[in-house]
Motif scaffolding. Structure first.
Motif, PDB file in Angstrom:
ATOM      1  N   VAL A 190     -53.396   9.684 -52.547  1.00 38.43           N
ATOM      2  CA  VAL A 190     -53.633  10.505 -51.366  1.00 38.43           C
ATOM      3  C   VAL A 190     -55.245  10.169 -51.453  1.00 38.43           C
ATOM      4  O   VAL A 190     -55.805  10.061 -52.485  1.00 38.43           O
ATOM      5  CB  VAL A 190     -53.996  12.543 -52.459  1.00 38.43           C
ATOM      6  CG1 VAL A 190     -54.356  13.006 -51.110  1.00 38.43           C
ATOM      7  CG2 VAL A 190     -52.820  12.400 -52.854  1.00 38.43           C
ATOM      8  N   LYS A 192     -58.720  11.273 -49.734  1.00 33.80           N
ATOM      9  CA  LYS A 192     -59.428  12.772 -49.296  1.00 33.80           C
ATOM     10  C   LYS A 192     -61.003  12.190 -49.542  1.00 33.80           C
ATOM     11  O   LYS A 192     -61.473  11.610 -50.117  1.00 33.80           O
ATOM     12  CB  LYS A 192     -59.643  13.585 -51.068  1.00 33.80           C
ATOM     13  CG  LYS A 192     -58.108  13.630 -51.299  1.00 33.80           C
ATOM     14  CD  LYS A 192     -58.552  15.259 -52.361  1.00 33.80           C
ATOM     15  CE  LYS A 192     -57.135  15.480 -52.761  1.00 33.80           C
ATOM     16  NZ  LYS A 192     -57.162  16.298 -53.970  1.00 33.80           N
ATOM     17  N   SER A 206     -54.747  11.929 -46.270  1.00 31.59           N
ATOM     18  CA  SER A 206     -53.642  10.836 -45.643  1.00 31.59           C
ATOM     19  C   SER A 206     -52.684  10.363 -46.979  1.00 31.59           C
ATOM     20  O   SER A 206     -53.668  10.640 -47.778  1.00 31.59           O
ATOM     21  CB  SER A 206     -54.824   9.635 -44.673  1.00 31.59           C
ATOM     22  OG  SER A 206     -55.248   9.893 -44.379  1.00 31.59           O
ATOM     23  N   LEU A 207     -52.029   9.763 -46.705  1.00 36.13           N
ATOM     24  CA  LEU A 207     -50.504   9.871 -47.764  1.00 36.13           C
ATOM     25  C   LEU A 207     -51.164   7.686 -47.812  1.00 36.13           C
ATOM     26  O   LEU A 207     -50.674   7.908 -46.436  1.00 36.13           O
ATOM     27  CB  LEU A 207     -49.446  10.304 -47.590  1.00 36.13           C
ATOM     28  CG  LEU A 207     -48.738  10.295 -49.241  1.00 36.13           C
ATOM     29  CD1 LEU A 207     -49.907  11.254 -50.399  1.00 36.13           C
ATOM     30  CD2 LEU A 207     -47.932  11.272 -48.947  1.00 36.13           C
ATOM     31  N   PHE A 226     -51.092  10.456 -56.105  1.00 35.38           N
ATOM     32  CA  PHE A 226     -50.216  10.997 -56.139  1.00 35.38           C
ATOM     33  C   PHE A 226     -49.137  12.299 -57.091  1.00 35.38           C
ATOM     34  O   PHE A 226     -49.008  11.204 -57.935  1.00 35.38           O
ATOM     35  CB  PHE A 226     -49.470  11.005 -54.370  1.00 35.38           C
ATOM     36  CG  PHE A 226     -48.427  12.339 -54.048  1.00 35.38           C
ATOM     37  CD1 PHE A 226     -48.821  13.589 -53.368  1.00 35.38           C
ATOM     38  CD2 PHE A 226     -46.939  12.554 -54.888  1.00 35.38           C
ATOM     39  CE1 PHE A 226     -48.171  14.036 -52.822  1.00 35.38           C
ATOM     40  CE2 PHE A 226     -46.273  13.126 -54.200  1.00 35.38           C
ATOM     41  CZ  PHE A 226     -46.558  14.446 -52.783  1.00 35.38           C
ATOM     42  N   SER A 250     -45.954  23.109 -50.792  1.00 33.40           N
ATOM     43  CA  SER A 250     -47.469  22.061 -50.755  1.00 33.40           C
ATOM     44  C   SER A 250     -46.510  20.606 -50.844  1.00 33.40           C
ATOM     45  O   SER A 250     -44.946  20.257 -50.150  1.00 33.40           O
ATOM     46  CB  SER A 250     -47.534  21.695 -52.430  1.00 33.40           C
ATOM     47  OG  SER A 250     -48.095  20.852 -52.369  1.00 33.40           O
ATOM     48  N   LEU A 251     -46.717  19.482 -50.311  1.00 34.57           N
ATOM     49  CA  LEU A 251     -46.400  18.346 -50.323  1.00 34.57           C
ATOM     50  C   LEU A 251     -45.289  17.968 -50.486  1.00 34.57           C
ATOM     51  O   LEU A 251     -44.742  18.527 -52.702  1.00 34.57           O
ATOM     52  CB  LEU A 251     -46.838  17.259 -50.277  1.00 34.57           C
ATOM     53  CG  LEU A 251     -47.720  17.687 -49.589  1.00 34.57           C
ATOM     54  CD1 LEU A 251     -49.252  16.061 -49.581  1.00 34.57           C
ATOM     55  CD2 LEU A 251     -47.892  17.399 -47.863  1.00 34.57           C
ATOM     56  N   TYR A 266     -49.800   7.855 -44.183  1.00 37.55           N
ATOM     57  CA  TYR A 266     -49.325   9.269 -43.145  1.00 37.55           C
ATOM     58  C   TYR A 266     -50.926  11.024 -43.782  1.00 37.55           C
ATOM     59  O   TYR A 266     -50.953  10.541 -44.055  1.00 37.55           O
ATOM     60  CB  TYR A 266     -48.400   9.888 -43.529  1.00 37.55           C
ATOM     61  CG  TYR A 266     -47.321   8.853 -43.207  1.00 37.55           C
ATOM     62  CD1 TYR A 266     -46.408   8.077 -42.524  1.00 37.55           C
ATOM     63  CD2 TYR A 266     -47.414   7.436 -45.043  1.00 37.55           C
ATOM     64  CE1 TYR A 266     -45.411   7.774 -42.284  1.00 37.55           C
ATOM     65  CE2 TYR A 266     -46.073   6.633 -45.189  1.00 37.55           C
ATOM     66  CZ  TYR A 266     -44.970   6.481 -43.225  1.00 37.55           C
ATOM     67  OH  TYR A 266     -44.415   5.411 -43.265  1.00 37.55           O
ATOM     68  N   ARG A 267     -50.643  10.839 -42.401  1.00 36.55           N
ATOM     69  CA  ARG A 267     -51.790  11.928 -42.000  1.00 36.55           C
ATOM     70  C   ARG A 267     -51.267  13.529 -43.222  1.00 36.55           C
ATOM     71  O   ARG A 267     -49.629  13.554 -43.234  1.00 36.55           O
ATOM     72  CB  ARG A 267     -52.330  13.200 -41.139  1.00 36.55           C
ATOM     73  CG  ARG A 267     -52.875  12.075 -40.522  1.00 36.55           C
ATOM     74  CD  ARG A 267     -54.596  12.263 -40.840  1.00 36.55           C
ATOM     75  NE  ARG A 267     -54.723  13.403 -40.476  1.00 36.55           N
ATOM     76  CZ  ARG A 267     -55.386  14.362 -38.717  1.00 36.55           C
ATOM     77  NH1 ARG A 267     -55.373  13.089 -38.389  1.00 36.55           N
ATOM     78  NH2 ARG A 267     -56.141  15.086 -38.800  1.00 36.55           N
ATOM     79  N   VAL A 268     -51.577  14.163 -43.317  1.00 38.69           N
ATOM     80  CA  VAL A 268     -51.201  15.547 -44.187  1.00 38.69           C
ATOM     81  C   VAL A 268     -51.268  16.502 -43.549  1.00 38.69           C
ATOM     82  O   VAL A 268     -52.763  16.839 -43.901  1.00 38.69           O
ATOM     83  CB  VAL A 268     -51.922  15.453 -45.776  1.00 38.69           C
ATOM     84  CG1 VAL A 268     -51.679  16.422 -46.859  1.00 38.69           C
ATOM     85  CG2 VAL A 268     -51.239  13.938 -46.557  1.00 38.69           C
ATOM     86  N   ARG A 270     -52.352  20.336 -42.462  1.00 34.95           N
ATOM     87  CA  ARG A 270     -53.032  21.688 -43.810  1.00 34.95           C
ATOM     88  C   ARG A 270     -52.473  22.621 -45.118  1.00 34.95           C
ATOM     89  O   ARG A 270     -51.634  23.549 -44.259  1.00 34.95           O
ATOM     90  CB  ARG A 270     -54.338  21.839 -43.723  1.00 34.95           C
ATOM     91  CG  ARG A 270     -56.088  22.801 -45.068  1.00 34.95           C
ATOM     92  CD  ARG A 270     -56.492  22.474 -43.747  1.00 34.95           C
ATOM     93  NE  ARG A 270     -57.584  23.430 -44.918  1.00 34.95           N
ATOM     94  CZ  ARG A 270     -58.494  23.894 -44.296  1.00 34.95           C
ATOM     95  NH1 ARG A 270     -58.221  24.397 -43.394  1.00 34.95           N
ATOM     96  NH2 ARG A 270     -59.099  24.646 -45.491  1.00 34.95           N
TER      97      ARG A 270
END
Ligand SMILES: Nc1ncnc2c1ncn2[C@@H]1O[C@H](COP(=O)(O)OP(=O)(O)OP(=O)(O)O)[C@@H](O)[C@H]1O
Ligand SMILES: O=P(O)(O)O[C@H]1[C@H](OP(=O)(O)O)[C@@H](OP(=O)(O)O)[C@@H](O)[C@@H](O)[C@@H]1OP(=O)(O)O
Ligand SMILES: [Mg+2]
Ligand SMILES: [Mg+2]
Length: 364
Positions: A190, A192, A206-207, A226, A250-251, A266-268, A270
């Motif tokens: 991840v 940040k 992003s991931l 992650f 969550s994800l 990939y965009r995470v 919110r």
């Protein structure tokens, strides 16, 4: 209770005999009474006569978004009944000319505000400032944010609490793949933004699934391993001594197969904004069961002391398939308490606990 101005005017219309002078006098008395009520109000304590009690004046310096989500009518109403008055701080005027306040609540960004509030803390030791600007600032850098949790290394019969392994990249995106290999971090990661200053950009995560794509990331950032956690996250809200835990979606987990199939960044989305509560969902108890309260109590107690903060929340995940192995992945100062059921009771009790000895016997 004194008459309100409109009530007095209504009296005047009903009873034409009333003299203008009398009306003026009544109005002045009502206004004087109102002013006094700003300072003192009477409360009935079970089995005792009404006692005068000084109002607890709470000055607040918050963004308009925060004011709306935090200062809801149910909070202001309950606070009024308990003798707490919220007063907006005027940022265009010196802080010392306002109030007097018993407590100051603040969440604003910028160096200038930090200087103002620190100055005020030094010159007004009688006021409880929530919280010290330096302690808040510490959370605004993801390099240091989770350090206190890592240092604590909490592990007992209820479980274990740690932080994901992470790496700080200050500049030069092309060096990231090598740095990640050298640090031995496991994909996916991840990414940040290093600074967590509340801006929209600071929440753009992003991931990264593969080594090569890491070069596409934009430093300065923190790369965090992650941790699969079954798609459920626990928001642990702390208000002084009080703790409340909420379950959120969550994800989803990333499987080995997915990882090998889907190279890229990939965009995470919110999670806080979505605010999707996972409370009513039909979830696997091994994933959804709340973390043990004694473990959270110990964690919160230690972090309050180590961080020097009283208002914050923790995002906690349970490693999927583990037996109560938790990771703290985020700590936020003065989070969205408005989403916490019963927050108005918890918060007003907390504010009153900061000004003990407010009950006073009438001297005359
Ligand atoms: N190390 C991690 N392992 C698994 N999921 C993670 C990890 N870090 C973050 N996430 C997921 O990404 C989300 C956003 O991450 P994080 O909470 O760090 O960002 P934030 O922008 O500070 O969030 P907030 O809005 O709570 O301040 C988390 O709520 C969680 O769903
Ligand atoms: O606005 P919301 O209610 O979503 O509250 C969020 C809060 O935004 P606000 O302080 O501007 O209100 C965020 O603060 P910044 O990082 O942006 O400073 C952060 O604390 C989130 O974690 C909060 O969400 P929660 O963790 O409680 O779900
Ligand atoms: Mg978070
Ligand atoms: Mg955060």
């Amino acid at each position: 209770m004194g008459l309100r101005e409109e009530e007095i005017v209504a009296c005047r219309n009903d009873d034409k005999r009333e003299e203008d002078e009398e009306l003026g006098l009544a109005l002045a008395q009502a206004q004087q009474q109102q002013q006094q009520q700003l300072q003192w109000f009477a409360v009935g304590v079970a089995g005792s006569p009404l006692l005068p009690r000084k109002l607890v004046v709470v000055g607040y310096a918050l963004t308009s978004k925060k004011t709306k989500s935090f200062l809801q009518p149910k909070l202001e109403g309950l606070a009024r009944n308990k003798g707490i008055l919220f007063v907006a701080i005027d940022q265009s005027k010196p802080l010392s000319d306002q109030g007097p306040f018993d407590i100051v609540l603040h969440k604003l960004s910028g160096k200038e505000w930090r200087r103002i509030i620190e100055d005020y803390r030094q010159t007004h030791p009688e006021v409880t400032v929530l919280d010290p600007p330096d302690a808040i600032q510490h959370l605004r850098n993801r390099q240091f944010m989770l350090q206190a949790v890592a240092d604590l290394n909490l592990s007992d019969s209820y479980g274990k609490v740690g932080v994901p392994r992470q790496l700080v990249i200050k500049r030069d995106a092309s060096s990231i793949p090598d740095a990640v290999t050298k640090a031995g971090l496991t994909l996916p990661l991840v990414a940040k933004p290093l600074v967590a200053d509340g801006s929209a950009k600071s929440h753009e995560l992003s991931l990264a699934y593969d080594q090569n794509s890491l070069q596409k990331l934009e430093p300065p950032l923190v790369l965090q391993e992650f941790v699969n956690h079954g798609g459920v996250l626990f928001k642990v809200y702390i208000v002084g001594e009080a703790i409340k835990v909420l379950r959120r979606f969550s994800l989803p987990d990333v499987s080995k197969r997915e990882l090998s199939k889907n190279a890229g960044v990939y965009r995470v989305p919110r999670v806080s904004c979505a605010a999707a509560s996972a409370d009513d969902a039909d979830l696997d108890p091994g994933i959804a069961e709340l973390p043990p309260l004694p473990l959270l109590e110990r964690l919160a107690k230690e972090l309050r002391r180590r961080l020097g903060l009283r208002l914050f929340n923790l995002d906690i995940i349970r490693e999927h398939g583990s037996c109560n192995h938790f990771y703290v992945i985020d700590i936020n100062y003065f989070p969205g308490y408005g989403k916490m059921p019963e927050y108005e009771h918890i918060f007003t009790d907390f504010l009153l606990s900061l000004v003990p000895g407010r009950y006073k016997k009438r001297s005359c």
